[in-house]
Design a protein around this motif. Structure first.
Motif, short mmCIF file in Angstrom:
data_model
loop_
_atom_site.label_atom_id
_atom_site.label_comp_id
_atom_site.label_asym_id
_atom_site.label_seq_id
_atom_site.Cartn_x
_atom_site.Cartn_y
_atom_site.Cartn_z
N ALA A 1 -4.15 96.32 -29.04
CA ALA A 1 -3.12 95.35 -29.46
C ALA A 1 -1.72 95.86 -29.16
CB ALA A 1 -3.27 95.05 -30.95
N HIS A 2 -1.50 97.17 -29.22
CA HIS A 2 -0.14 97.69 -29.03
C HIS A 2 0.40 97.35 -27.64
CE1 HIS A 2 -2.58 100.92 -27.23
NE2 HIS A 2 -1.51 101.21 -26.53
N ILE A 3 -0.49 97.31 -26.65
CA ILE A 3 -0.04 96.97 -25.30
C ILE A 3 0.42 95.52 -25.27
CG2 ILE A 3 -0.75 96.75 -22.90
CD1 ILE A 3 -2.72 99.03 -23.35
N LEU A 4 -0.34 94.65 -25.91
CA LEU A 4 0.03 93.24 -25.92
C LEU A 4 1.27 93.00 -26.77
CD1 LEU A 4 -1.01 90.73 -24.58
CD2 LEU A 4 -2.27 90.17 -26.64
N PHE A 5 1.44 93.74 -27.84
CA PHE A 5 2.66 93.61 -28.65
C PHE A 5 3.89 93.97 -27.82
CE2 PHE A 5 0.14 93.66 -32.69
CZ PHE A 5 0.73 92.55 -33.26
N CYS A 6 3.77 95.00 -27.03
CA CYS A 6 4.89 95.37 -26.14
C CYS A 6 5.21 94.24 -25.17
CB CYS A 6 4.55 96.63 -25.36
SG CYS A 6 4.46 98.13 -26.34
N SER A 7 4.15 93.64 -24.63
CA SER A 7 4.35 92.53 -23.69
C SER A 7 5.00 91.33 -24.39
CB SER A 7 3.00 92.12 -23.09
OG SER A 7 3.14 91.02 -22.23
N ILE A 8 4.56 91.02 -25.59
CA ILE A 8 5.13 89.89 -26.34
C ILE A 8 6.61 90.14 -26.62
CG2 ILE A 8 5.07 88.68 -28.55
CD1 ILE A 8 2.02 89.22 -28.57
N ILE A 9 6.93 91.33 -27.08
CA ILE A 9 8.33 91.67 -27.39
C ILE A 9 9.19 91.57 -26.14
CG2 ILE A 9 9.84 93.56 -28.11
CD1 ILE A 9 7.55 94.45 -30.00
N SER A 10 8.68 92.11 -25.03
CA SER A 10 9.46 92.09 -23.78
C SER A 10 9.67 90.68 -23.27
CB SER A 10 8.75 92.94 -22.72
OG SER A 10 8.63 94.28 -23.14
N GLU A 11 8.63 89.84 -23.35
CA GLU A 11 8.76 88.47 -22.85
C GLU A 11 9.75 87.66 -23.68
OE1 GLU A 11 7.57 87.16 -20.07
OE2 GLU A 11 6.79 89.17 -19.61
N PHE A 12 9.72 87.84 -24.98
CA PHE A 12 10.72 87.16 -25.81
C PHE A 12 12.12 87.70 -25.50
CE2 PHE A 12 7.27 85.84 -28.81
CZ PHE A 12 7.57 84.48 -28.80
N GLY A 13 12.21 88.97 -25.18
CA GLY A 13 13.50 89.54 -24.80
C GLY A 13 14.04 88.92 -23.53
N LYS A 14 13.17 88.65 -22.56
CA LYS A 14 13.61 88.00 -21.31
C LYS A 14 14.15 86.61 -21.57
CE LYS A 14 10.29 90.56 -18.47
NZ LYS A 14 9.07 90.46 -17.62
N LYS A 15 13.64 85.97 -22.61
CA LYS A 15 14.14 84.65 -22.99
C LYS A 15 15.37 84.74 -23.89
CE LYS A 15 10.85 82.06 -21.13
NZ LYS A 15 11.10 80.99 -20.15
N ARG A 16 15.83 85.96 -24.14
CA ARG A 16 16.97 86.22 -25.04
C ARG A 16 16.70 85.70 -26.45
NH1 ARG A 16 17.48 88.53 -20.89
NH2 ARG A 16 19.43 88.93 -19.76
N ASP A 17 15.43 85.77 -26.86
CA ASP A 17 15.03 85.34 -28.20
C ASP A 17 14.77 86.58 -29.04
OD1 ASP A 17 14.06 84.14 -30.45
OD2 ASP A 17 12.53 82.94 -29.46
N LEU A 18 15.85 87.15 -29.56
CA LEU A 18 15.74 88.39 -30.31
C LEU A 18 15.01 88.18 -31.63
CD1 LEU A 18 16.40 91.37 -30.65
CD2 LEU A 18 18.64 90.74 -31.53
N ALA A 19 15.21 87.03 -32.26
CA ALA A 19 14.56 86.77 -33.56
C ALA A 19 13.04 86.79 -33.42
CB ALA A 19 15.03 85.43 -34.12
N SER A 20 12.50 86.14 -32.40
CA SER A 20 11.05 86.11 -32.19
C SER A 20 10.53 87.50 -31.83
CB SER A 20 10.69 85.12 -31.09
OG SER A 20 11.03 83.80 -31.48
N ALA A 21 11.31 88.22 -31.03
CA ALA A 21 10.90 89.59 -30.67
C ALA A 21 10.83 90.48 -31.91
CB ALA A 21 11.88 90.17 -29.65
N LEU A 22 11.79 90.31 -32.82
CA LEU A 22 11.76 91.10 -34.05
C LEU A 22 10.59 90.70 -34.95
CD1 LEU A 22 15.58 91.17 -34.88
CD2 LEU A 22 14.16 93.11 -34.18
N THR A 23 10.22 89.42 -34.91
CA THR A 23 9.05 88.98 -35.67
C THR A 23 7.80 89.68 -35.17
OG1 THR A 23 10.07 86.82 -36.07
CG2 THR A 23 7.69 86.98 -36.34
#
Length: 850
Positions: free
Chosen positions: A229-251
């Motif tokens: 799961a940690h690999i996918l969590f990194c991917s989720i955080i990074s993808e939200f970051g590319k969208k400039r969605d910091l709130a979702s990345a922090l979630t």
């Protein structure tokens, strides 16, 4: 022994006519097709009523499906065997709901589930599941798998081969239609059946859909289904970051802390990088503090990301670097590169040199190996500081170390020379770059064009541009020249012919530079903007600002303002540069009313003025002709100070003093107090004089005139008094007469010896001005302290007339009071109302001529 009556929902039931003739009609009956829609309690009730106890002389088997032929002579014709074969056949035909009903009834009857499961044809069931999946009935298949699991049959055995492929295609269809929540629900159910989720759907595909829908919770649910799961969590955080969605990345980050076994450095690095992308550098610091509080030691990669995100703050970056050293973590090349980057952003050339020397020392000992990024960064530090010779020295170090300069390196070197006006040296480096086989990019070419424009070599800039863009239009002339001949044309004759390897494509920045090269030729600049649009390039704020400047420079002020309006029409809101450029155009054409109206407009649109805007307006006038003009400039001055800008106040003070001295003289000759004012004010941390004048000139005409001279020198006090007097005169011309005496507050009667001396000088200078130069009647007032209801008051200024009137004369007492309750005694001058009115009437004609 118990048997079952199975009522199937989609076929007719037939039975041999010689059996059950006293119970059933010989004609087939259509069953209740809505059985599968009944509630669980209804099904159970119907099931109990359908279980028949048959005797030995009766037929031992229930009604048969028309598609299943029962052979009573077979030795394998047991009830469970029969229903297993019936259920398998129904499943094979894709009738999974009927199949599930039989399984449910078998389990409810108390029969042996394992024995019944062993009699099922898994091949038929698997085939039916695949068929249902292919038809899009995944939910139905999941429900069947839940019931089969109760029999002790692993659901995974029923979906394999073709069924698994169909399941993958179905998930692709579901995600393609955007139904990500449905997909996650099904995946969670299948995960409970021990399916390998990663094989069913591409993780990056489902993460992308979740990110596009801004739904971090679904992405988190999916991540928790995977073993890593940690690999996918990194991917989720990074993808939200590319969208400039910091709130979702922090979630997603917070969810990872709850679902992972312990601190994961990959996740920490990912969220810190996202903080940098989204501008949340303070959040990255909080994350680091959480790690420290948990006594978790970050690795080198987390430290590097933290320093990189905060590289704009050199102090914090150095603190993080010290923490890293204290924790015993060895800095790598990336760490030093980030430190150099921080020095570059902070313009700390000295510190950058120290770091560079330290890195070279480590390289000499074999600890590190400098990379091209290190050399590029230190070269840029020197280029920005206009230290072109040191930048070239770094290039020599680079070549000696065997590191090949790249396009960025050459661009920085060319920029270093261009910044100091060494155009020929810049072209020489450009030639050297091409001869080494390094292809220039748009940025490099734009730097050369900018160097030509800064050196006022406008024709050369256009020849460069036409040659670069002419490569794609016709290659016949270019093919006749080799690279070296073309380069000689560049540096010597300035006639340019580039070889076909030049892939320069003009950008918006290219056209912006060329528009600057148009001088005062507005129409040429406008043609360049039109050409830019025809190539599919969008003019930016810089483009519009340059066009405004060129239009205004040609004398067309109205056209320049119209361009500013056109920006609004085209959907580009003018920024501070565009407004400031337009204001400069208005000031240059002496249209100050329009300039100040543009300033008010930009404030209405919440465009924050910059230092250039304020300075342009404050220096717009060479003299003040009215009180309104002074008040207008002082208001801008105060707004400027509130915005945190510091300016040279001398020019504004000179104009105000000249305006004030107009009370005495009709000419605009500067008085003797001017030089003293300059010296005094320059010694002050901020201009108290301008602030005092601004406050006094904002007084309402209905207020009693009062002037506070505390803290001012004698020269400054003179200017403030004259400013108020001129305001009174101009208000008088507008119909506002003086209704009260004017009081001038000098300061406390007691104090330090030097302060008392200064107050005495101020008093002497003001009385000399008012009596000798203006002929006004001035009285020195030493106020008495009176007691009203136990409250000490000073009269005549500090006493509240309404209060005195209410209390009455009998309440006033002049008996001495204790020193602890005695207020500060302020010394005042009073200019009588009668003398003020007489002076105004006598000198009003002077004001009208100013």
């Amino acid at each position: 022994m118990k048997d079952f009556v199975i009522i199937l929902g989609s076929s007719y039931i037939s039975t041999p006519p010689n059996l059950y003739h006293h119970h059933y009609s010989s004609r087939p009956k259509k069953p209740n097709s809505s059985l599968h829609k009944l509630s669980a309690s209804k099904k159970e009730q119907l099931l109990s009523s359908s279980i028949l106890t048959v005797h030995s002389h009766q037929h031992p088997y229930p009604l048969l499906s028309s598609s299943i032929r029962w052979d009573p002579t077979s030795r394998h014709n047991s009830p469970l065997k029969y229903y297993a074969e019936l259920a398998s056949k129904l499943a094979e035909d894709g009738r999974l709901e009927d199949f599930a009903m039989i399984v449910e009834m078998v389990v409810a009857s108390g029969a042996n589930p394992s024995r019944f499961a062993s009699m099922l044809s898994l091949e038929f069931v698997s085939k039916g599941a695949a068929l249902s999946i292919q038809e899009g009935k995944v939910k139905c298949v999941v429900e069947v798998l839940k019931k089969v699991e109760k029999l002790g049959v692993a659901p995974l055995k029923l979906v394999n081969g073709f069924g698994l492929d169909s399941l993958k295609r179905e998930f692709q269809r579901i995600l393609g239609s955007g139904e990500v929540e449905e997909a996650v629900d099904l995946l969670e159910a299948l995960r409970g059946f021990q399916f390998t989720i990663k094989e069913l759907v591409n993780p990056s595909c489902i993460v992308k859909v979740c990110v596009d829908k801004r739904n971090p919770n679904l992405a988190i649910r999916y991540a928790c289904l995977l073993p890593h799961a940690h690999i996918l969590f990194c991917s989720i955080i990074s993808e939200f970051g590319k969208k400039r969605d910091l709130a979702s990345a922090l979630t997603a980050y917070e969810a990872s802390k709850k679902n992972l076994d312990g601190p994961n450095m990959y996740v920490y690095r990912a969220i810190i990088d996202v903080c940098g992308l989204c501008g949340g550098y303070m959040i990255s610091r909080n994350i680091y503090e959480d790690l420290v509080n948990q006594r978790v030691t970050p690795n080198i990669y987390v430290f590097n990301s933290l320093m990189n995100v905060n590289s704009h703050d050199l102090g914090y970056t150095l603190d993080v670097y010290k923490d890293m050293q204290n924790l015993g973590i060895t800095a790598d090349m990336a760490s030093y590169n980030i430190l150099l980057k921080a020095c570059c952003l902070a313009h700390r050339v000295d510190l950058a040199q120290d770091i560079y020397n330290e890195v070279k020392r480590l390289e000499s000992t074999g600890v590190l190996k400098l990379d091209v990024f290190t050399y590029c960064t230190i070269i840029k530090v020197f280029a920005d500081a206009r230290l072109w010779q040191m930048a070239l020295k770094v290039k020599e170090d680079m070549l000696s170390a065997g590191v090949t300069p790249n396009t960025v390196t050459w661009s920085s070197l060319i920029s270093a020379c261009a910044n100091v006006g060494l155009v020929e040296k810049a072209f020489q480096l450009f030639k050297e770059m091409i001869l080494t086989g390094c292809e220039p990019n748009s940025q490099c070419c734009n730097i050369l064009l900018h160097a030509c424009v800064e050196a006022s070599q406008y024709d050369r800039a256009f020849r460069l541009f036409h040659c670069w863009t002419g490569v794609q239009e016709g290659m016949s002339t270019t093919k006749q020249l080799n690279n070296r001949t073309a380069l000689n044309y560049i540096t010597n004759s300035h006639h340019l012919s580039f070889a076909k390897k030049f892939s320069f494509k003009p950008t918006t920045a290219t056209y912006n530079v060329l528009m600057k090269a148009c001088g005062t030729d507005y129409y040429r600049a406008k043609a360049l903007m039109d050409e830019m649009k025809s190539l599919g390039l969008s003019p930016n704020h810089v483009s519009w600002s340059i066009l405004i400047d060129k239009c205004g420079g040609s004398g067309n002020v109205e056209g320049a303002i119209q361009i500013l309006k056109t920006m609004h029409v085209t959907g580009i809101n003018p920024d501070v540069v565009a407004y400031t450029t337009a204001i400069k155009v208005c000031v240059a054409s002496k249209n100050l009313k329009l300039a100040f109206s543009l300033f008010e407009e930009m404030k209405r649109y919440r465009v924050q003025p910059n230092l250039v805007t304020y300075d342009t307006l404050l220096r717009a006038r060479s003299r003040y002709g009215s009180l309104h003009e002074v008040q207008q400039c002082l208001a801008i001055y105060q707004d400027m100070r509130k915005a945190g800008y510091k300016s040279n106040d001398t020019y504004l003070k000179e104009l105000i003093e000249e305006w004030c001295e107009g009370v005495i003289k009709e000419n605009n000759q500067k008085q003797e107090g001017l030089s003293s004012c300059k010296r005094t004010d320059l010694e002050r941390p901020h201009s108290l004089l301008l602030e005092k004048i601004a406050v006094h000139l904002q007084m309402s005409t209905s207020e009693s005139p009062a002037i506070d001279l505390r803290g001012l020198t004698k020269v400054e006090a003179r200017i403030v008094v004259l400013a108020v007097l001129r305001m009174i005169k101009e208000n008088y011309i507008l119909g506002h007469s003086v209704k009260d005496d004017m009081f001038i507050i000098l300061g406390a009667s007691e104090g330090h010896k030097d302060a008392a001396k200064a107050k005495s000088e101020v008093q002497h200078a003001v009385m000399k001005l008012l009596r000798d130069e203006l002929g006004l009647e001035v009285l020195l007032v030493e106020p008495q302290v009176k007691k009203v209801r136990g409250v000490e008051l000073q009269t005549p200024i500090d006493a509240n007339p309404a209060l005195l009137e209410t209390v009455g004369n009998n309440s006033l007492s002049s008996e001495p009071l204790s020193s602890t309750r005695r207020p500060v005694i302020l010394r005042r001058l009073k200019v009588t109302r009668k003398s003020l009115n007489h002076w105004i009437q006598r000198r009003a004609d002077v004001i009208r001529r100013f």
